[in-house]
Design a protein around this motif. Sequence first.
Motif, PDB file in Angstrom:
ATOM      1  N   THR A   1      44.536  39.199  43.726  1.00  0.00           N
ATOM      2  CA  THR A   1      44.932  40.608  43.799  1.00  0.00           C
ATOM      3  C   THR A   1      45.871  40.917  42.636  1.00  0.00           C
ATOM      4  O   THR A   1      46.881  40.233  42.455  1.00  0.00           O
ATOM      5  CB  THR A   1      45.651  40.889  45.141  1.00  0.00           C
ATOM      6  OG1 THR A   1      44.796  40.443  46.193  1.00  0.00           O
ATOM      7  CG2 THR A   1      45.913  42.377  45.314  1.00  0.00           C
ATOM      8  N   GLY A   2      45.502  41.916  41.832  1.00  0.00           N
ATOM      9  CA  GLY A   2      46.330  42.310  40.697  1.00  0.00           C
ATOM     10  C   GLY A   2      46.788  43.749  40.850  1.00  0.00           C
ATOM     11  O   GLY A   2      47.038  44.220  41.964  1.00  0.00           O
ATOM     12  N   LYS A   3      46.901  44.447  39.718  1.00  0.00           N
ATOM     13  CA  LYS A   3      47.319  45.849  39.749  1.00  0.00           C
ATOM     14  C   LYS A   3      46.496  46.597  38.707  1.00  0.00           C
ATOM     15  O   LYS A   3      46.411  46.165  37.547  1.00  0.00           O
ATOM     16  CB  LYS A   3      48.821  45.915  39.423  1.00  0.00           C
ATOM     17  CG  LYS A   3      49.433  47.275  39.667  1.00  0.00           C
ATOM     18  CD  LYS A   3      50.948  47.203  39.443  1.00  0.00           C
ATOM     19  CE  LYS A   3      51.481  48.611  39.250  1.00  0.00           C
ATOM     20  NZ  LYS A   3      52.416  48.739  38.164  1.00  0.00           N
ATOM     21  N   ALA A   4      45.871  47.693  39.128  1.00  0.00           N
ATOM     22  CA  ALA A   4      45.011  48.441  38.214  1.00  0.00           C
ATOM     23  C   ALA A   4      45.829  49.165  37.153  1.00  0.00           C
ATOM     24  O   ALA A   4      46.965  49.583  37.401  1.00  0.00           O
ATOM     25  CB  ALA A   4      44.172  49.441  39.003  1.00  0.00           C
ATOM     26  N   ALA A   5      45.244  49.316  35.951  1.00  0.00           N
ATOM     27  CA  ALA A   5      45.883  50.066  34.869  1.00  0.00           C
ATOM     28  C   ALA A   5      44.776  50.494  33.905  1.00  0.00           C
ATOM     29  O   ALA A   5      43.674  49.944  33.922  1.00  0.00           O
ATOM     30  CB  ALA A   5      46.906  49.194  34.151  1.00  0.00           C
ATOM     31  N   HIS A   6      45.092  51.461  33.037  1.00  0.00           N
ATOM     32  CA  HIS A   6      44.121  51.855  32.015  1.00  0.00           C
ATOM     33  C   HIS A   6      44.084  50.765  30.956  1.00  0.00           C
ATOM     34  O   HIS A   6      45.109  50.147  30.647  1.00  0.00           O
ATOM     35  CB  HIS A   6      44.532  53.203  31.402  1.00  0.00           C
ATOM     36  CG  HIS A   6      43.412  53.840  30.637  1.00  0.00           C
ATOM     37  ND1 HIS A   6      43.181  53.555  29.308  1.00  0.00           N
ATOM     38  CD2 HIS A   6      42.453  54.726  31.019  1.00  0.00           C
ATOM     39  CE1 HIS A   6      42.122  54.247  28.900  1.00  0.00           C
ATOM     40  NE2 HIS A   6      41.660  54.974  29.926  1.00  0.00           N
ATOM     41  N   THR A   7      42.894  50.523  30.419  1.00  0.00           N
ATOM     42  CA  THR A   7      42.789  49.418  29.444  1.00  0.00           C
ATOM     43  C   THR A   7      43.523  49.732  28.134  1.00  0.00           C
ATOM     44  O   THR A   7      43.724  48.841  27.309  1.00  0.00           O
ATOM     45  CB  THR A   7      41.308  49.097  29.126  1.00  0.00           C
ATOM     46  OG1 THR A   7      40.597  50.320  28.940  1.00  0.00           O
ATOM     47  CG2 THR A   7      40.654  48.302  30.234  1.00  0.00           C
ATOM     48  N   SER A   8      43.937  50.983  27.961  1.00  0.00           N
ATOM     49  CA  SER A   8      44.739  51.286  26.778  1.00  0.00           C
ATOM     50  C   SER A   8      46.175  50.789  26.962  1.00  0.00           C
ATOM     51  O   SER A   8      46.926  50.660  26.002  1.00  0.00           O
ATOM     52  CB  SER A   8      44.742  52.807  26.524  1.00  0.00           C
ATOM     53  OG  SER A   8      45.249  53.468  27.669  1.00  0.00           O
ATOM     54  N   ASN A   9      46.541  50.518  28.231  1.00  0.00           N
ATOM     55  CA  ASN A   9      47.884  50.039  28.559  1.00  0.00           C
ATOM     56  C   ASN A   9      47.835  48.855  29.520  1.00  0.00           C
ATOM     57  O   ASN A   9      48.424  48.894  30.591  1.00  0.00           O
ATOM     58  CB  ASN A   9      48.677  51.169  29.251  1.00  0.00           C
ATOM     59  CG  ASN A   9      49.582  51.880  28.278  1.00  0.00           C
ATOM     60  OD1 ASN A   9      50.201  51.251  27.420  1.00  0.00           O
ATOM     61  ND2 ASN A   9      49.661  53.196  28.421  1.00  0.00           N
TER      62      ASN A   9
ATOM     63  N   ASP B   1      34.631  49.810  32.858  1.00  0.00           N
ATOM     64  CA  ASP B   1      34.918  49.252  31.531  1.00  0.00           C
ATOM     65  C   ASP B   1      36.329  49.566  31.047  1.00  0.00           C
ATOM     66  O   ASP B   1      36.847  48.886  30.165  1.00  0.00           O
ATOM     67  CB  ASP B   1      33.928  49.827  30.508  1.00  0.00           C
ATOM     68  CG  ASP B   1      32.510  49.370  30.773  1.00  0.00           C
ATOM     69  OD1 ASP B   1      32.332  48.561  31.719  1.00  0.00           O
ATOM     70  OD2 ASP B   1      31.601  49.810  30.060  1.00  0.00           O
ATOM     71  N   ASN B   2      36.931  50.620  31.616  1.00  0.00           N
ATOM     72  CA  ASN B   2      38.235  51.037  31.091  1.00  0.00           C
ATOM     73  C   ASN B   2      39.374  50.839  32.089  1.00  0.00           C
ATOM     74  O   ASN B   2      40.423  51.452  31.975  1.00  0.00           O
ATOM     75  CB  ASN B   2      38.173  52.508  30.634  1.00  0.00           C
ATOM     76  CG  ASN B   2      37.752  53.426  31.776  1.00  0.00           C
ATOM     77  OD1 ASN B   2      37.418  52.957  32.857  1.00  0.00           O
ATOM     78  ND2 ASN B   2      37.786  54.736  31.530  1.00  0.00           N
ATOM     79  N   ILE B   3      39.135  49.999  33.107  1.00  0.00           N
ATOM     80  CA  ILE B   3      40.198  49.754  34.098  1.00  0.00           C
ATOM     81  C   ILE B   3      40.503  48.260  34.175  1.00  0.00           C
ATOM     82  O   ILE B   3      39.593  47.431  34.295  1.00  0.00           O
ATOM     83  CB  ILE B   3      39.781  50.255  35.504  1.00  0.00           C
ATOM     84  CG1 ILE B   3      39.514  51.765  35.470  1.00  0.00           C
ATOM     85  CG2 ILE B   3      40.848  49.939  36.550  1.00  0.00           C
ATOM     86  CD1 ILE B   3      38.961  52.327  36.764  1.00  0.00           C
ATOM     87  N   VAL B   4      41.787  47.928  34.097  1.00  0.00           N
ATOM     88  CA  VAL B   4      42.214  46.546  34.348  1.00  0.00           C
ATOM     89  C   VAL B   4      41.965  46.279  35.839  1.00  0.00           C
ATOM     90  O   VAL B   4      42.459  47.038  36.684  1.00  0.00           O
ATOM     91  CB  VAL B   4      43.721  46.371  34.009  1.00  0.00           C
ATOM     92  CG1 VAL B   4      44.219  45.000  34.437  1.00  0.00           C
ATOM     93  CG2 VAL B   4      43.952  46.598  32.518  1.00  0.00           C
ATOM     94  N   PRO B   5      41.178  45.262  36.165  1.00  0.00           N
ATOM     95  CA  PRO B   5      40.767  45.086  37.569  1.00  0.00           C
ATOM     96  C   PRO B   5      41.917  44.657  38.476  1.00  0.00           C
ATOM     97  O   PRO B   5      42.732  43.815  38.098  1.00  0.00           O
ATOM     98  CB  PRO B   5      39.699  44.006  37.494  1.00  0.00           C
ATOM     99  CG  PRO B   5      40.000  43.257  36.250  1.00  0.00           C
ATOM    100  CD  PRO B   5      40.612  44.233  35.282  1.00  0.00           C
ATOM    101  N   ASP B   6      41.944  45.233  39.682  1.00  0.00           N
ATOM    102  CA  ASP B   6      43.013  44.858  40.613  1.00  0.00           C
ATOM    103  C   ASP B   6      42.544  43.860  41.666  1.00  0.00           C
ATOM    104  O   ASP B   6      43.338  43.386  42.473  1.00  0.00           O
ATOM    105  CB  ASP B   6      43.629  46.101  41.281  1.00  0.00           C
ATOM    106  CG  ASP B   6      42.639  46.851  42.150  1.00  0.00           C
ATOM    107  OD1 ASP B   6      41.433  46.529  42.101  1.00  0.00           O
ATOM    108  OD2 ASP B   6      43.077  47.769  42.871  1.00  0.00           O
ATOM    109  N   THR B   7      41.257  43.552  41.656  1.00  0.00           N
ATOM    110  CA  THR B   7      40.806  42.519  42.593  1.00  0.00           C
ATOM    111  C   THR B   7      39.609  41.750  42.015  1.00  0.00           C
ATOM    112  O   THR B   7      38.798  42.305  41.270  1.00  0.00           O
ATOM    113  CB  THR B   7      40.479  43.130  43.987  1.00  0.00           C
ATOM    114  OG1 THR B   7      39.959  42.107  44.821  1.00  0.00           O
ATOM    115  CG2 THR B   7      39.463  44.242  43.909  1.00  0.00           C
ATOM    116  N   ALA B   8      39.546  40.473  42.361  1.00  0.00           N
ATOM    117  CA  ALA B   8      38.437  39.619  41.921  1.00  0.00           C
ATOM    118  C   ALA B   8      38.345  38.444  42.890  1.00  0.00           C
ATOM    119  O   ALA B   8      39.363  38.031  43.453  1.00  0.00           O
ATOM    120  CB  ALA B   8      38.674  39.115  40.513  1.00  0.00           C
TER     121      ALA B   8
END
Length: 328
Positions: A165-173, A213-220
Amino acid sequence: MILTEDLLKDLISIPSTSGNEIAVAEYIFHFLQQNNFTVEKNWIDEKRFNIIAKVGQPKIYLSAHMDTVSPFIKFSQDQEYIYGRGSCDTKASIASMLIAGINAKNQGLNNFGLIFTNGEESNFDGIKALIKSKTNIPYIIIGEPTSCCPINGHFGILNIKVTATGKAAHTSNPQKGVNAIDLLTDSIIKIKTISFHPETPVSLVKIDGGIADNIVPDTASAVFGLRPSPNDKNDYQKLFNSAINHQNIKIETLIAVPPINFPIPKELNFLGQGQTVKYFTELSFCQNGLVLGPGDIKYAHGPDEKLPKSELSKAVGIYQKIIQKYCF
Ligand SMILES: [Zn+2]
């Protein structure tokens, strides 16, 4: 009296893919009644039942599943073989057990039984219902195509899921988020350093993660599929936990069917040495027994499913001898 080959022909001719076993179950039920067994229906749901037949108070049961995989393949034969769906998996076992049971009864043998189940090729709901019904089964011979050799051990099944479990963010940040796929891949590398038992096959069987494609994934997540050997005493949930030990990673056991290895009782020593196999049978749900039946596993489930005719009479003889040795 009906010949084993004719009985097998009847059984193959009644389609019985998993979930649709009622017609073949009724056939076997009536066959047992006609031959003066004490028979009962062990209901799985409103429409499907296992069959339990007894002579006296059974010390041993012979058992095989009535369902087959699809598609249905009609009966045919030549001099050497019987062909058709279920010919080896496992209607040849059913036919041989029925004839062996009648012969044993005619011989005056007592205290044995026959069990026929459903759902073995799908979710084992037949044997599970039977075990739940608290039928006393001190020892069981499961009929599967083993070329009439005894199998007394099974590898187990153990599926372990790793979720990050992570935290979502925009891939620009990306620094504003926590990348769950990165956490997961690090964990997979650590898990691969665990010293698994050399006889236990381990596979990474599933990976999920990411939404765009543009979201840092919050789960895997990932699933490891293990087949623990009967000689493997490791506690893998524990080993996975200590290999990772990270607050963002959850380890859970999805399925755990322990391996088994039952000693062959001395009465049945004539069967020879038992083998351990990696595939799974109904024996895994039972408290004691072995797997033995006519036919070669390599023809099960295939379009050319077949049974050497010579194995039928051989199986009848062995099942009858098992009853004789065990019930005296
Ligand atoms: Zn099968």
